[in-house]
Every structure is written in C-alpha cells, then in structure tokens.
Design an enzyme around this catalytic site. Structure first.
Site: not given
Length: 455
Positions: A288, A299, A313
């Site tokens: 999460s 990224d 998740k």
C-alpha cells in the site's frame, strides 16, 4: 488508508401519479432481494433453535456484503471504527499486527516493529488459526482484531499456520503499541531510515530523523529507506515521504470508476537529503503506502529499489462514517493507485531494480508461488486494470548461502553496496563469495522437492 467522507440522507417524495406509474413497473431486482433479506431475517428470528440477536446478524450480513466486493472493503461496527482511528493516530493496546481476510482465513500482512507478535517471530503470510482455544476460521478481521486487542498486561494465546512449517503456538502479552513510525541511525558514511508504518506523525518524524542524522554526521554520502514489512497506512503520509526526496513531478494518482474521479498528488520543491544517493528496501510484506513511495521514487529515478517484489495492494479505501460513526463506518474500495509512469500497483507490486532475498529460506518462498503471500493470492482481489500480471515463481537473482550469518542483514548490506557505487548498478561490486547468483531470476514452474521452505 483513510479518507473520511460525510454522507447525508436524502428523502425522495413521490406524488400520486408517480406512484401509480411505479406500481405498473416490474419491481427492481435490488428491492426484491432486499425484501428477500427481510424475509430470511424474519424466518431466522422465528424458527432458529435458540433466540437470536438481530443486531449481530445484520452486522454480519453487512460485513459479508462488503467482503464479497474485495479483500479490503468491510463494514466497521462502532468499536471497529474507533480502533481504526486509534491506529492511524499512532497508539493502541494490542499485539502489533496488520491483518487482512481472504476465503474465511485471517492472514498477517505485516507484524509491527518491536511489537509482541514481531518479537515472537510472526511473519507476513502467517494464518491466524486459533485464538485462546477458539478456531479462528470464518471470523472477520474485526472479530479477530477484537480478540487480539485488550487491556495492557493481559495475554492471548494464538496459533499461527505457515506454509512448510509446524504451527507456531505463542502466548502474546498485550501492550501499548505506540507506533514509532520513523527511526534512524548513522551507519558509517550512510544514513539508515526505517519507516514501520504510515500514520499521522510520519512526515514530521521523517524530517526530524533526517535532521538528526545530518547533525550526527554532516558528511553522509547517501541514505537507505527501509520499507520492508511495512503494511501501509495513510495516503497523506506516503505522499509526504515521497515529497521529502523529490523536487518535482507526480507522486501518485488515484482513479475511480468514472473519468472525472482522478486525483493527482505532486511533489513540491525541496529534497531533504539534497540529491544524495538513495536506496529503498522492500519485500513482499511492503504494501500500500510503502508501494506508493517505492513506485514514485523508482519512476523518477530518484532511488534504487532493492529487495523483493512488494505485496501488490494498489487500491484506495475510503472510510465513510455512518451517522457520524454512531453506526460504525464503511471502509470501501473507491479507486486504484497508479505510479507516475501510469503503472498499476494492484496485484502486481513494485519490482526491485536489484532483486535480493534476505535468506535462502526467503528465496525458496519466492521460487514457489503457493508460498508467496501477495495481493494476487486473494481470489476476490481487484484486477490491475492494465492487463499486466504479477511475476510468477522464480529464483531471486541474489540470495545468501546457508552459511551466511543470521545476525547479518544481507539485503541491507547490498543496499549499502549500491550507495558505495553512487546508486549506479552498473558500478555495483560483485556479490560476495558464498552468495547464490542466478542470471536474471530463473523462471520455474515448480521448485524441486528439496527446496521446500523451512522457516
């Protein structure tokens, strides 16, 4: 994750002509099923062998309805709603577990650092089998949570099941779980930062920890951010942590069922570690909010991610109080998370730049899909929405050999090696002698019998 929404009630008044039209219209299937529910409840009340508690039955029906949606949607009775608020505020009395439910079983997502369960050796993926002599099969997350929580100093006996091992029977003494979200220390030329959970205090504690480490060693050359076995927490906290290391750009987006239901969170100028190399440590217990941070920093090429693929998740739960909490609340999945590149976290997780297991036992777990606990293991889990799937069973690229010292953290050692290489994996020193290295994580259909985990 928590995002509180207040909902009101609206009354629809129908005139006589509208009612007449409605009477000629086939009954809506939804209302027919609601009538069926009322009929069944009345029959149970009249015919069951002993008197029943209608309130208990209706709460169970609400919980069943929500858990049929996905593993993370559920109905919270008033006490459960209060417990949720305590956890996100950073303190409660219990045994220190983050848990979830699937197929009638309650499993551990992650044990909390330093808590009774963690000290007893409980691990992500363990199934709670028995609590104080009572079979836990079929209990909801709220019911298990109620049994595990209690007054400080009292004890609870719990049996955990683990693939490939004998049942773990432990007696846990409840204590105040004052979650210290962020801790840190200086390790030679580097700073080590551990985030155990994401709560209301995380952003502030991270800033204070980095400031202290800079004071202790103004010449630090890089940092490790350890998110292993961090089961998540508040979205706002994950955004704050990501923002602490980014100068600009999107951190995460959440997208609901309609195109207009898109929210984007972006970084503001200011990198608390002034662009120094950063390594993020993750494993399959990182879920999460941990995945939001790891995905954003990966990224943007701000950090090198080391460890094992995270839990997966990538869904957003919105907590909706019912009558201001007097009737509890709904925790309902309303959106999916996406990393800045548009990749979905849901069921896939974040893959590391350098795949490293902490032990040979952990490597064996990854090599056998039925032993790896992840979001993808839930039968009712949402799909990723982008057509991608989690990587199947394979042999991790690096794993310490059987003779690696148990008190030495191999994943952390490799994280420091990455920092010594300035964050450039092409300059990373070769794995030390005695380390199992596979070309790129060899894909396996099924691991040989002798690799059965013995945790």
């Amino acid at each position: 994750m928590r995002k509180l929404l207040l909902v009101g009630c609206a009354a629809l008044v129908l005139g006589g002509s509208a009612a007449a039209v409605a009477s000629q219209t086939p009954r809506n299937e939804t209302f027919r099923m609601l009538e069926l529910f009322g009929d069944v409840l009345a029959m149970v009340e009249q015919a069951y062998v002993v008197p029943v508690d209608n309130k208990k039955l209706i709460e169970a029906a609400l919980q069943g309805m929500m858990t049929a949606l996905d593993p993370h949607s559920n109905y919270l009775p008033p006490d459960g709603f209060g417990d949720l608020r305590e956890r996100t505020e950073g303190q409660y009395s219990g045994v220190g577990l983050t848990i979830s439910s699937e197929g009638g079983l309650v499993k551990v997502i992650s044990p909390m650092d330093g808590g009774p369960a963690a000290r007893a050796g409980v691990m992500p993926g363990d199934v709670i089998s028995v609590i104080d002599g009572q079979n836990a099969a079929g209990l909801t997350v709220s019911e298990v949570s109620d049994k595990l929580r209690g007054a400080t100093g009292t004890s609870v006996s719990v049996t955990f099941l683990r693939d490939g091992s004998d049942p773990l029977e432990v007696t846990l003494t409840r204590e105040i779980i004052k979650v210290e979200s962020v801790t840190g220390r200086v390790e030679g030329d580097f700073g080590y930062i551990r985030i155990a959970t994401f709560n209301e205090n995380t952003g502030r504690e991270l800033t204070e920890t980095i400031t202290r480490l800079k004071t202790e060693n103004p010449a630090l050359k890089g940092y490790v951010l350890d998110l292993r076995n961090n089961g998540g927490g508040l979205l706002t906290a994950s955004v704050a942590v990501s923002d602490a290391f980014l100068e600009r750009g999107e951190i995460v987006s959440q997208r609901g069922r309609r195109p207009e239901q898109i929210e984007r969170y972006s970084a503001r100028p200011g990198d608390l570690i002034d662009g120094l190399p950063l390594v993020v440590l993750i494993n399959y217990g990182s879920a999460s909010a941990s995945e939001i941070v790891a995905g954003a920093l990966k990224d943007h090429e701000r950090a090198t991610v080391v460890g094992l693929t995270s839990f997966g998740k990538g869904s957003v739960q919105t907590v909706i109080p019912l009558r201001n909490g007097a009737d509890g609340a709904l925790s309902i999945t309303t959106a999916r998370y996406y990393t800045p590149s548009g990749s979905s976290i849901q069921k896939i997780g974040i893959e590391p730049d350098l795949e490293v297991s902490r032990s040979v036992e952990e490597a064996r777990i990854v090599s056998r899909s039925n032993f790896t606990y992840s979001e993808a293991a839930y039968a009712t889990a949402l799909d990723a929405s982008i057509g991608a799937e989690r990587r199947g069973p394979h042999t991790p690229v690096e794993a310490p050999g059987e003779d690696w010292p148990e008190d030495k953290d191999y994943q952390l050692e490799r994280a420091f090696d990455v920092l010594r290489a300035g964050g450039d994996l092409s300059q990373l020193a070769a794995a030390p002698a005695g380390i199992i290295v596979t070309p790129a994580g060899t894909e396996v259909a099924e691991a040989p019998a002798e690799t059965t985990p013995e945790e």
